[in-house]
Design an enzyme around this catalytic site. Structure first.
Site, PDB file in Angstrom:
ATOM      1  N   THR A 107     -13.310  41.183 -32.907  1.00 35.06           N
ATOM      2  CA  THR A 107     -11.798  41.775 -32.222  1.00 35.06           C
ATOM      3  C   THR A 107     -12.660  43.139 -31.455  1.00 35.06           C
ATOM      4  O   THR A 107     -13.623  43.575 -31.915  1.00 35.06           O
ATOM      5  CB  THR A 107     -10.871  42.304 -33.143  1.00 35.06           C
ATOM      6  OG1 THR A 107     -11.516  43.051 -34.002  1.00 35.06           O
ATOM      7  CG2 THR A 107     -10.146  40.922 -33.777  1.00 35.06           C
ATOM      8  N   GLY A 108     -12.250  43.137 -30.344  1.00 33.61           N
ATOM      9  CA  GLY A 108     -12.542  44.082 -29.621  1.00 33.61           C
ATOM     10  C   GLY A 108     -13.916  44.585 -29.344  1.00 33.61           C
ATOM     11  O   GLY A 108     -14.806  43.589 -28.838  1.00 33.61           O
ATOM     12  N   CYS A 109     -14.232  45.768 -29.263  1.00 32.06           N
ATOM     13  CA  CYS A 109     -15.694  46.067 -29.152  1.00 32.06           C
ATOM     14  C   CYS A 109     -16.694  45.947 -30.406  1.00 32.06           C
ATOM     15  O   CYS A 109     -17.772  46.419 -30.301  1.00 32.06           O
ATOM     16  CB  CYS A 109     -15.915  47.240 -28.496  1.00 32.06           C
ATOM     17  SG  CYS A 109     -15.044  47.507 -26.870  1.00 32.06           S
ATOM     18  N   VAL A 110     -15.856  45.906 -31.684  1.00 27.51           N
ATOM     19  CA  VAL A 110     -16.913  46.300 -32.660  1.00 27.51           C
ATOM     20  C   VAL A 110     -16.871  44.741 -33.536  1.00 27.51           C
ATOM     21  O   VAL A 110     -16.265  43.906 -33.351  1.00 27.51           O
ATOM     22  CB  VAL A 110     -16.389  47.457 -33.686  1.00 27.51           C
ATOM     23  CG1 VAL A 110     -16.670  48.490 -32.959  1.00 27.51           C
ATOM     24  CG2 VAL A 110     -14.848  47.160 -34.145  1.00 27.51           C
TER      25      VAL A 110
ATOM     26  N   MET B   1     -17.255  43.610 -31.195  1.00 23.19           N
ATOM     27  CA  MET B   1     -18.751  43.047 -30.883  1.00 23.19           C
ATOM     28  C   MET B   1     -18.347  42.600 -29.215  1.00 23.19           C
ATOM     29  O   MET B   1     -17.585  41.737 -29.025  1.00 23.19           O
ATOM     30  CB  MET B   1     -18.927  41.690 -31.598  1.00 23.19           C
ATOM     31  CG  MET B   1     -20.356  40.980 -31.541  1.00 23.19           C
ATOM     32  SD  MET B   1     -20.528  40.206 -32.874  1.00 23.19           S
ATOM     33  CE  MET B   1     -22.015  39.722 -32.436  1.00 23.19           C
TER      34      MET B   1
END
Lengths: 110, 141, 100
Positions: A107-110, B1
């Site tokens: 999910t998202g950026c991580v 990610m």
């Protein structure tokens, strides 16, 4: 949705991510990879196993940057790049490698 | 990610502080701040991760969330410790990370520095106030 | 740096933590339920009065009005600001730390 391996059924979400992380096995990974049109090589396994170990330890998937750094340490500078990752997983290491590793969709950026 | 995008943030390094003040699991605050910290790592920013008030419980050892059916994200703080190590060791990375527990909050809850899942600096409130005042961006929860 | 407190001092420790972790001279803005700390004659009035020797204290007018509080209910030395004043404070002091 579900995957079938040796007569056993494994539930997945509508995008093909495995629901139960613990039910994962290598045969199942091969099947998911096939759906993704990826032929699993030793290099693929190295990334997939790294992702699983990392997830077990930290409870989330690594950022791509972390993944690349780890691969660089393990396999050398020529392989520690975005380009190498995309050669292995053309539709993105986050999406494809996590799916094959039986991890939830990042999910998202991580 | 994130897969496709690479940002060029060279030369844009700011001092971030993350202030954790809530115990984990009861509310979403702790997890939200943790996610912001991890994003900060991706952009190689300076970061002070601070645990104050009930926030100190976020990194308490021995958490077992199986029976409440939630993810035990105390394990995820290991990434922060790892990022800090990387930042400390790699001269090419211009990134300073500190992990701080406020002494008063820790002592008020009967905890000690070795009760935490990661190594922390234990700092009294008057000194922490000065560190806080030197930040450029503070994200709290 | 400016500190904001949006929780009631009668219910949460946000104001206490703010006072413990803010350096002398940094302003504190009370808003939402935090405005209750600005009222006269309460169990926290003494604490707030003492804090005024170290910090300029502001309180957000619209949040006072919403709670039926007038300027006359506010302790001496505390400055009432409107939304524009809030923005000015943030512009002047840069970084914001919110004690939630």
């Amino acid at each position: 949705m579900a995957y079938e391996v040796n007569g056993k059924s494994f539930d997945s979400d509508e995008e093909g991510y495995l629901v139960d992380l613990a039910s994962w096995n290598e045969e199942l990974a091969n099947l998911i990879a096939k759906d993704e049109e990826i032929e699993m090589t030793e290099e693929h396994w190295e990334v997939v196993n790294f992702l699983r170990d990392y997830y077990n330890e930290y409870q989330i998937a690594p950022a791509v940057r972390v993944l690349i750094k780890a691969v660089k340490k393990k396999l050398g500078a020529d392989k520690g790049s975005n380009k190498y990752m995309y050669e292995l997983f053309p539709y993105g290491p986050a999406k494809q490698a996590c799916k094959i590793a039986g991890l939830p969709k990042p999910t998202g950026c991580v | 990610m994130s897969d496709e995008i690479e940002f060029n943030t060279a030369g844009v390094t700011k001092k971030f502080m993350y202030v954790n003040r809530k115990a984990p699991y009861g509310t979403i605050y702790a997890l939200e701040v943790l996610e912001a910290v991890l994003i900060s790592a991706a952009f190689e920013q300076h970061a002070c991760i601070v645990f104050v008030d009930d926030g100190v419980y976020q990194i308490k050892k021995g958490q077992d969330t199986d029976a409440v059916n939630m993810k035990n994200f105390s394990k995820t703080y290991g990434i922060i410790a790892m990022e800090k190590e990387d930042a400390d060791e790699d001269d090419d990375i211009d990134m300073v990370w500190r992990i701080i527990v406020e002494q008063e909050s820790m002592e008020a809850r009967g905890l000690r520095a070795d009760d935490f899942v990661i190594d922390v600096e234990v700092i009294p409130s008057d000194k922490l106030a000065v560190i806080m005042s030197e930040q450029e961006i503070v994200i709290s929860g | 740096m400016i500190h904001t407190v949006n929780k009631s001092p009668f219910e949460r420790n946000s104001l206490d933590s703010c006072l413990r972790l803010s350096i002398k001279g940094s302003p504190i803005l009370l808003l939402e339920d935090g405005v209750l700390a600005a009222t006269k004659g309460t169990s926290v009035s003494e604490k707030v009065a003492a804090a005024q020797s170290d910090h300029p204290i502001f309180v957000l007018g619209p949040d006072l009005q919403a709670r039926g509080l007038a300027e006359g209910d506010i302790a001496e030395g505390i400055t009432v600001v409107d939304y524009g004043g809030f923005v000015d404070l943030v512009v002047e002091h840069g970084t914001v730390q919110s004690w939630l």
